[in-house]
Design an enzyme around this catalytic site. Sequence first.
Site, PDB file in Angstrom:
ATOM      1  CE  LYS A 293      -3.623  -2.562   2.339  1.00  0.00           C
ATOM      2  NZ  LYS A 293      -4.233  -2.854   3.587  1.00  0.00           N
TER       3      LYS A 293
ATOM      4  CD  GLN B 136      -3.538  -4.753   6.901  1.00  0.00           C
ATOM      5  OE1 GLN B 136      -3.352  -3.964   6.111  1.00  0.00           O
ATOM      6  NE2 GLN B 136      -3.870  -6.016   6.386  1.00  0.00           N
TER       7      GLN B 136
ATOM      8  CG  ASP C 112      -9.877  -0.934   4.951  1.00  0.00           C
ATOM      9  OD1 ASP C 112      -9.407  -0.956   3.563  1.00  0.00           O
ATOM     10  OD2 ASP C 112      -9.105  -0.699   6.100  1.00  0.00           O
TER      11      ASP C 112
HETATM   12  N1  GUN Z   1      -6.721  -7.355   6.098  1.00  0.00           N
HETATM   13  C1  GUN Z   1      -7.187  -8.189   4.668  1.00  0.00           C
HETATM   14  N2  GUN Z   1      -7.759  -7.463   4.006  1.00  0.00           N
HETATM   15  C2  GUN Z   1      -7.728  -6.072   4.615  1.00  0.00           C
HETATM   16  C3  GUN Z   1      -8.354  -4.978   4.067  1.00  0.00           C
HETATM   17  O1  GUN Z   1      -8.843  -4.772   2.910  1.00  0.00           O
HETATM   18  N3  GUN Z   1      -8.251  -3.763   4.866  1.00  0.00           N
HETATM   19  C4  GUN Z   1      -7.688  -3.810   6.218  1.00  0.00           C
HETATM   20  N4  GUN Z   1      -7.595  -2.924   6.934  1.00  0.00           N
HETATM   21  N5  GUN Z   1      -7.010  -5.042   6.563  1.00  0.00           N
HETATM   22  C5  GUN Z   1      -7.211  -6.101   5.798  1.00  0.00           C
END
Ligand code: GUN
Length: 284
Positions: A51, A95, A118
């Site tokens: 990211k 996350q 998100d």
């Molecule tokens: N863990 C696995 N996929 C995601 C996601 O799309 N966003 C976040 N914040 N954590 C994750």
Amino acid sequence: MVISGKELATEMKRQMAERVKELEGKYGRVPHLVVVLVGDDPGSVSYVTGKAKAAGELGMKSSTILKPSTISEEELLGIIEGLNRDREVDGILVQLPLPSHIDADKVIAAISKDKDVDGFHPLNVAALWLKQPCLLPCTPHGIIRILKHMGVEMAGKRAVVIGRSNIVGLPVAKLLLDENATVTIAHSKTKDLGSVTREADILVVAIGRPKFVTADMVKPGAVVIDVGVNRDPETGKLCGDVDFAACEPVSGMITKVPGGVGPMTITCLLENTLECFERNMAGK
Ligand code: GUN
């Protein structure tokens, strides 16, 4: 035919990079995404690195706040409160998963809904289900983008989603419904899963089990979207939830892992960050 999510993501990122430059000229700063990572789970570390790298490629600013898995819920909520108040932070991503002593629902609800890149905040989830403007969750949005880009007709088609998570299964089912597909959500308790999946013109698989979908489960000519990111127990390599080698010849179109849905998830995250920035700067 193999669908390259990566190619579409590259094109979208090129366009966004231009927009970031324009906005920097207008506002004197670039969009800023903050990622909060608790603990050192290797999967999470690799997502977060991806990211940050993509944000940098677009000329966006990204920061990562790393905290040990022993952090208290209170301290984490305090960090989020500070980021909510910081006018130079446009997007906040915590996350997942979080350690079990932390209530993830509480943490997600603490993020300002206007910085929730998100799309996991309860108000954004409610807005999605009420068909109101909202920040869309990134993987589901990326999947719809891929289908539209490939010219896949969704209206009137049978779509089957395997998996019912808040992150992927439920929201992608809702977005497919909004495209007028006839949607079935299947899951680990579904009886005779193959008879359900063989009905699918569009099959979205987000169950988290390596090579779970076999060729006999796919309707000939179907569009297969593989959301899984697993380690192949035999080779140790990255693999999806779909047995690609077996299903590719049966399918009409299919995504690969890696290089399929993943790059589009990140691209949609950056798109949400850009949207938050624009709204933030316009004072809305
Ligand atoms: N863990 C696995 N996929 C995601 C996601 O799309 N966003 C976040 N914040 N954590 C994750």
